[in-house]
Design a protein around this motif. Structure first.
Motif, mmCIF file in Angstrom:
data_model
loop_
_atom_site.group_PDB
_atom_site.id
_atom_site.type_symbol
_atom_site.label_atom_id
_atom_site.label_comp_id
_atom_site.label_asym_id
_atom_site.label_seq_id
_atom_site.Cartn_x
_atom_site.Cartn_y
_atom_site.Cartn_z
ATOM 1 N N MET A 1 0.850 -1.197 0.000
ATOM 2 C CA MET A 1 0.000 0.000 0.000
ATOM 3 C C MET A 1 0.883 1.244 0.000
ATOM 4 O O MET A 1 1.823 1.349 0.780
ATOM 5 N N ILE A 2 0.584 2.179 -0.885
ATOM 6 C CA ILE A 2 1.401 3.380 -1.032
ATOM 7 C C ILE A 2 1.027 4.395 0.043
ATOM 8 O O ILE A 2 -0.152 4.616 0.325
ATOM 9 N N SER A 3 2.030 5.017 0.631
ATOM 10 C CA SER A 3 1.821 6.121 1.562
ATOM 11 C C SER A 3 2.262 7.416 0.897
ATOM 12 O O SER A 3 3.233 7.438 0.130
ATOM 13 N N TYR A 4 1.558 8.484 1.199
ATOM 14 C CA TYR A 4 1.863 9.780 0.616
ATOM 15 C C TYR A 4 2.231 10.769 1.711
ATOM 16 O O TYR A 4 1.646 10.766 2.802
ATOM 17 N N ALA A 5 3.237 11.604 1.408
ATOM 18 C CA ALA A 5 3.623 12.692 2.301
ATOM 19 C C ALA A 5 2.976 13.965 1.772
ATOM 20 O O ALA A 5 3.215 14.349 0.613
ATOM 21 N N LEU A 6 2.149 14.586 2.591
ATOM 22 C CA LEU A 6 1.383 15.749 2.155
ATOM 23 C C LEU A 6 1.558 16.878 3.157
ATOM 24 O O LEU A 6 1.093 16.790 4.301
ATOM 25 N N ASP A 7 2.243 17.945 2.722
ATOM 26 C CA ASP A 7 2.428 19.132 3.557
ATOM 27 C C ASP A 7 1.286 20.093 3.263
ATOM 28 O O ASP A 7 1.247 20.749 2.217
ATOM 29 N N LEU A 8 0.349 20.156 4.183
ATOM 30 C CA LEU A 8 -0.828 20.991 3.954
ATOM 31 C C LEU A 8 -0.473 22.463 3.794
ATOM 32 O O LEU A 8 -1.115 23.187 3.030
ATOM 33 N N ILE A 22 -9.652 14.891 4.559
ATOM 34 C CA ILE A 22 -9.370 13.604 3.920
ATOM 35 C C ILE A 22 -8.151 12.948 4.537
ATOM 36 O O ILE A 22 -8.129 11.728 4.771
ATOM 37 N N LYS A 23 -7.145 13.720 4.828
ATOM 38 C CA LYS A 23 -5.925 13.173 5.445
ATOM 39 C C LYS A 23 -6.239 12.540 6.791
ATOM 40 O O LYS A 23 -5.715 11.468 7.131
ATOM 41 N N ALA A 24 -7.119 13.174 7.561
ATOM 42 C CA ALA A 24 -7.504 12.610 8.859
ATOM 43 C C ALA A 24 -8.339 11.352 8.685
ATOM 44 O O ALA A 24 -8.189 10.381 9.451
ATOM 45 N N ASP A 25 -9.204 11.322 7.694
ATOM 46 C CA ASP A 25 -10.077 10.168 7.445
ATOM 47 C C ASP A 25 -9.277 8.976 6.928
ATOM 48 O O ASP A 25 -9.548 7.821 7.282
ATOM 49 N N TYR A 26 -8.294 9.243 6.080
ATOM 50 C CA TYR A 26 -7.475 8.186 5.476
ATOM 51 C C TYR A 26 -6.065 8.224 6.067
ATOM 52 O O TYR A 26 -5.071 8.149 5.345
ATOM 53 N N ALA A 27 -5.996 8.329 7.380
ATOM 54 C CA ALA A 27 -4.709 8.540 8.052
ATOM 55 C C ALA A 27 -3.694 7.452 7.716
ATOM 56 O O ALA A 27 -2.482 7.709 7.659
ATOM 57 N N HIS A 28 -4.161 6.222 7.475
ATOM 58 C CA HIS A 28 -3.246 5.122 7.184
ATOM 59 C C HIS A 28 -2.580 5.252 5.819
ATOM 60 O O HIS A 28 -1.635 4.512 5.513
ATOM 61 N N PHE A 30 -1.314 8.257 4.709
ATOM 62 C CA PHE A 30 -0.423 9.411 4.731
ATOM 63 C C PHE A 30 0.634 9.216 5.815
ATOM 64 O O PHE A 30 0.345 8.712 6.902
ATOM 65 N N SER A 31 1.861 9.647 5.518
ATOM 66 C CA SER A 31 2.960 9.427 6.441
ATOM 67 C C SER A 31 4.042 10.470 6.195
ATOM 68 O O SER A 31 4.168 11.009 5.085
ATOM 69 N N ASP A 32 4.813 10.737 7.221
ATOM 70 C CA ASP A 32 5.989 11.599 7.092
ATOM 71 C C ASP A 32 7.265 10.768 7.002
ATOM 72 O O ASP A 32 8.373 11.315 7.021
ATOM 73 N N GLY A 33 7.128 9.448 6.914
ATOM 74 C CA GLY A 33 8.277 8.555 6.886
ATOM 75 C C GLY A 33 9.058 8.643 5.581
ATOM 76 O O GLY A 33 8.580 9.192 4.577
ATOM 77 N N PRO A 34 10.255 8.075 5.559
ATOM 78 C CA PRO A 34 11.139 8.185 4.387
ATOM 79 C C PRO A 34 10.595 7.472 3.143
ATOM 80 O O PRO A 34 11.002 7.801 2.029
ATOM 81 N N ARG A 35 9.706 6.497 3.307
ATOM 82 C CA ARG A 35 9.218 5.754 2.152
ATOM 83 C C ARG A 35 7.942 6.370 1.550
ATOM 84 O O ARG A 35 7.459 5.919 0.517
ATOM 85 N N ALA A 36 7.420 7.377 2.231
ATOM 86 C CA ALA A 36 6.220 8.043 1.713
ATOM 87 C C ALA A 36 6.572 8.885 0.488
ATOM 88 O O ALA A 36 7.646 9.507 0.429
ATOM 89 N N ARG A 37 5.676 8.917 -0.472
ATOM 90 C CA ARG A 37 5.918 9.662 -1.705
ATOM 91 C C ARG A 37 5.369 11.083 -1.555
ATOM 92 O O ARG A 37 4.160 11.273 -1.343
#
Length: 435
Positions: A1-8, A22-28, A30-37
């Protein structure tokens, strides 16, 4: 599953609140980790009329968008991606409609709670929808009219105002949808409105006190919304002019009653800057010897068509046909009445416990193909709750996703449909249809 890094904070201001929800609803996802796109959104002035493009760059995914709804649609597609080929592939889409949305029935003993409607709005934004109509026959608040929505779970002004703001943050126009002729049984049952009654469900036209009440209704229901559009109903007004109307004014051609009543209600809307739309069926029913909306032998007289007030959008609703040619014919019959129609399809959520998805998909496919051939610019699908709202509205999601896919392509691609449904709704499309 792909994680996305999103700076609001780096996103365009018009998207921040919606993306935060949406970020709060689909929290799983979104990530700030190194593998997030890393994911960025860029407003594209060349796509002002609508459209989106997602570019998979080495260090980020860049989404260019025209309208807010296109940005959320692009995110919905990204959430559904899986497999290396899809992850690497760029994509772009051009909307086939200016307005594409859903009408939710909130009048059949099942008024959708604001928090549940907010969840649905998030899903619909990710599908790329930008219109939501709340069908409220009497389930809204009218000052000094306590029987409106009495014991029926009516919305407060504050609830509607908050829902409208929430929808706007997601790129969705929320439009009030009421009744101003038929389908008013719930309010006309009360003795306080006995003098406003033509028949059990039809309000008394051609009476000044009726228009004072309608003026109050229209002003009250539209006030919480920023949209300058309103749906004023007028469908299935069976027996119009045959009850107290006949006693007071004598026998009159129902076409004349319809046009005169519509002209007066249009004026009430115009006085506060609203453009109304109505369901179109009564014009066709009155022209049919059998009272059928879809009677091929029915012909609306030219003088009646000429007398339909201008500045009113006619909504052609049709949930029953799977033949594209039928829709194409009826679209032209509506145009012959003098205006560009809005189309309303049906996701079959009435008289059952789970949406009738296979039939809904077949009817929607034929209908929207015809709409695109006919170059209609506005369409919505309806979630009716006839009788008791016994069908769970979430069961309609596959059909709504299918409807949305038609809005961004000439034909629906099965693989993309299933991927987008998986990303937006977190489920297996075929499993939901089998249910």
């Amino acid at each position: 599953m792909i994680s996305y890094a999103l700076d609001l904070n780096a996103c365009p201001g018009e998207l921040r609140q919606g993306l935060a929800e949406i970020k709060a609803d689909y929290a799983h996802r979104f990530s700030d980790g190194p593998r997030a796109r890393p994911l960025v959104f860029i407003k594209d002035p060349e796509r002002e009329a609508g459209g989106l493009e997602a570019s998979k760059e080495p260090d980020r995914i860049a989404v260019k968008y025209g309208r807010k709804t296109d940005a959320f649609r692009a995110l919905g597609r990204l959430l559904g991606e899986s497999g290396q080929a899809a992850i690497r592939a760029d994509f772009c889409e051009t909307p086939r409609f200016d307005a594409l949305g859903v009408m939710v029935d909130c009048s059949r003993n099942g008024v959708v709670r604001p928090e549940a409607l907010s969840q649905l709005l998030r899903r619909w934004a990710l599908m790329g929808l930008n219109l939501c109509l709340l069908y409220t026959e009497d389930t809204y608040t009218v000052p000094d009219e306590p029987f409106f929505g009495y014991l029926r779970g009516r919305y407060t002004w504050e609830e509607l105002k908050a829902l409208d703001a929430y929808a706007d943050a997601l790129g969705i126009e929320m439009v009030p949808c009421i009744q101003t002729l038929g389908h008013l049984e719930q309010i006309l049952q009360w003795p306080a409105y006995a003098e406003r009654r033509d028949t059990a469900g039809v309000i008394l036209a051609n009476d000044d006190k009726t228009y004072l009440l309608l003026e109050k209704m229209i002003a009250s229901v539209s006030a919480p919304f920023r949209s300058r559009r309103i749906h004023i109903g007028m469908d299935e007004a069976h027996g119009v002019g045959t009850g107290r109307y006949r006693q007071l004014f004598g026998t009159e051609n129902p076409f004349q009653i319809m046009n005169r009543h519509l002209k007066r209600v249009r004026s009430l809307c115009r006085n506060i800057g609203l453009r109304p739309m109505i369901w179109s069926d009564m014009y066709f029913r009155l022209a049919s010897k059998t009272g059928s909306y879809y009677d091929p032998e029915a012909r609306v007289p030219r003088h009646v068509a000429a007398g339909i007030p201008r500045g009113v959008d006619l909504v052609y609703w049709d949930y029953y046909h799977t033949d594209q040619a039928f829709y194409e014919d009826w679209i032209e019959r509506h145009r012959a009445l003098g205006s560009e129609p809005v189309f309303a399809s049906g996701t079959w959520t009435w008289n059952r416990f789970w949406a009738a998805l296979p039939y809904s998909l077949a009817a929607t496919d034929a209908a929207l193909r015809a709409c695109k051939v006919g170059k209609l610019r506005q369409a919505f699908t309806t979630l009716w709750g006839d009788d008791s709202m016994e069908c769970h509205p979430l069961s309609a999601q596959p059909a709504i996703q299918f409807f949305a896919e038609h809005g961004y392509a000439d034909r629906v691609e099965d693989d993309l449909l299933r991927a987008n449904f998986r990303g937006v709704c977190g489920g297996d499309f075929d499993a939901w249809v089998r249910a």
